[in-house]
Scaffold this motif. Structure first.
Motif, short mmCIF file in Angstrom:
data_model
loop_
_atom_site.label_atom_id
_atom_site.label_comp_id
_atom_site.label_asym_id
_atom_site.label_seq_id
_atom_site.Cartn_x
_atom_site.Cartn_y
_atom_site.Cartn_z
N SER A 298 0.43 8.64 1.50
CA SER A 298 -0.89 8.04 1.63
C SER A 298 -1.10 7.09 0.46
O SER A 298 -0.50 7.22 -0.59
N GLY B 181 -2.62 2.84 -0.64
CA GLY B 181 -2.52 1.43 -0.28
C GLY B 181 -1.12 0.87 -0.27
O GLY B 181 -0.76 0.10 0.62
N ARG C 273 0.53 2.25 2.83
CA ARG C 273 -0.19 1.81 4.04
C ARG C 273 0.08 0.35 4.36
O ARG C 273 0.12 -0.03 5.53
N HIS C 274 0.23 -0.48 3.34
CA HIS C 274 0.37 -1.91 3.56
C HIS C 274 1.81 -2.40 3.53
O HIS C 274 2.08 -3.55 3.87
N SER D 206 8.20 1.56 3.33
CA SER D 206 7.53 2.83 3.07
C SER D 206 8.44 4.00 3.45
O SER D 206 8.44 5.03 2.78
N VAL E 53 3.48 8.06 7.31
CA VAL E 53 2.52 7.39 6.42
C VAL E 53 1.15 7.43 7.07
O VAL E 53 1.00 7.14 8.26
N ASP E 54 0.16 7.78 6.31
CA ASP E 54 -1.23 7.84 6.78
C ASP E 54 -1.80 6.42 6.81
O ASP E 54 -2.62 6.05 5.99
N VAL E 55 -1.37 5.63 7.79
CA VAL E 55 -1.79 4.22 7.87
C VAL E 55 -3.25 4.08 8.28
O VAL E 55 -3.88 3.07 8.00
N ASP E 56 -3.82 5.08 8.93
CA ASP E 56 -5.22 5.03 9.35
C ASP E 56 -6.16 5.66 8.33
O ASP E 56 -7.37 5.71 8.55
N TYR E 57 -5.62 6.15 7.24
CA TYR E 57 -6.38 6.77 6.15
C TYR E 57 -7.29 7.89 6.66
O TYR E 57 -8.50 7.89 6.47
#
Length: 88
Positions: free
Chosen positions: A20, A22, A25-26, A32, A57-61
């Motif tokens: 998790s 930024g 996520r990006h 990643s 990866v927690d791309v949606d937060y």
């Protein structure tokens, strides 16, 4: 730990590693994925590593939201995390 013993947690049965933040996520998925793969192969910590963990990866937060929901709405938190982290 006693002298000569390895300290740390036994992580061999961990089935899911969630990254998790930024940077993860990006980043493009291959980048990643490489970061998380390196974590799963790092023997420097002295603990037993997961035998077969899947990295996501927690791309949606949603990890934080799931944690906030978990105490009072455990089923909803579980469903949210399974859906967004692709663990259904």
């Amino acid at each position: 730990a006693a002298t000569g013993e390895r300290a740390g947690r036994d992580l061999r049965d961990v089935r899911l590693l969630v990254g998790s933040g930024g940077v993860l996520r990006h980043a493009p998925a291959p980048a990643s994925g490489q970061v998380l793969a390196a974590v799963l192969a790092d023997h420097a910590g002295g603990w037993a590593l997961p035998r077969a963990a899947r990295a996501v990866v927690d791309v949606d937060y949603v990890l934080a939201a799931g944690g906030l929901l978990a105490e009072e709405h455990r089923a909803a938190a579980g469903a949210l995390l399974r859906h967004h982290l692709g663990t259904q």
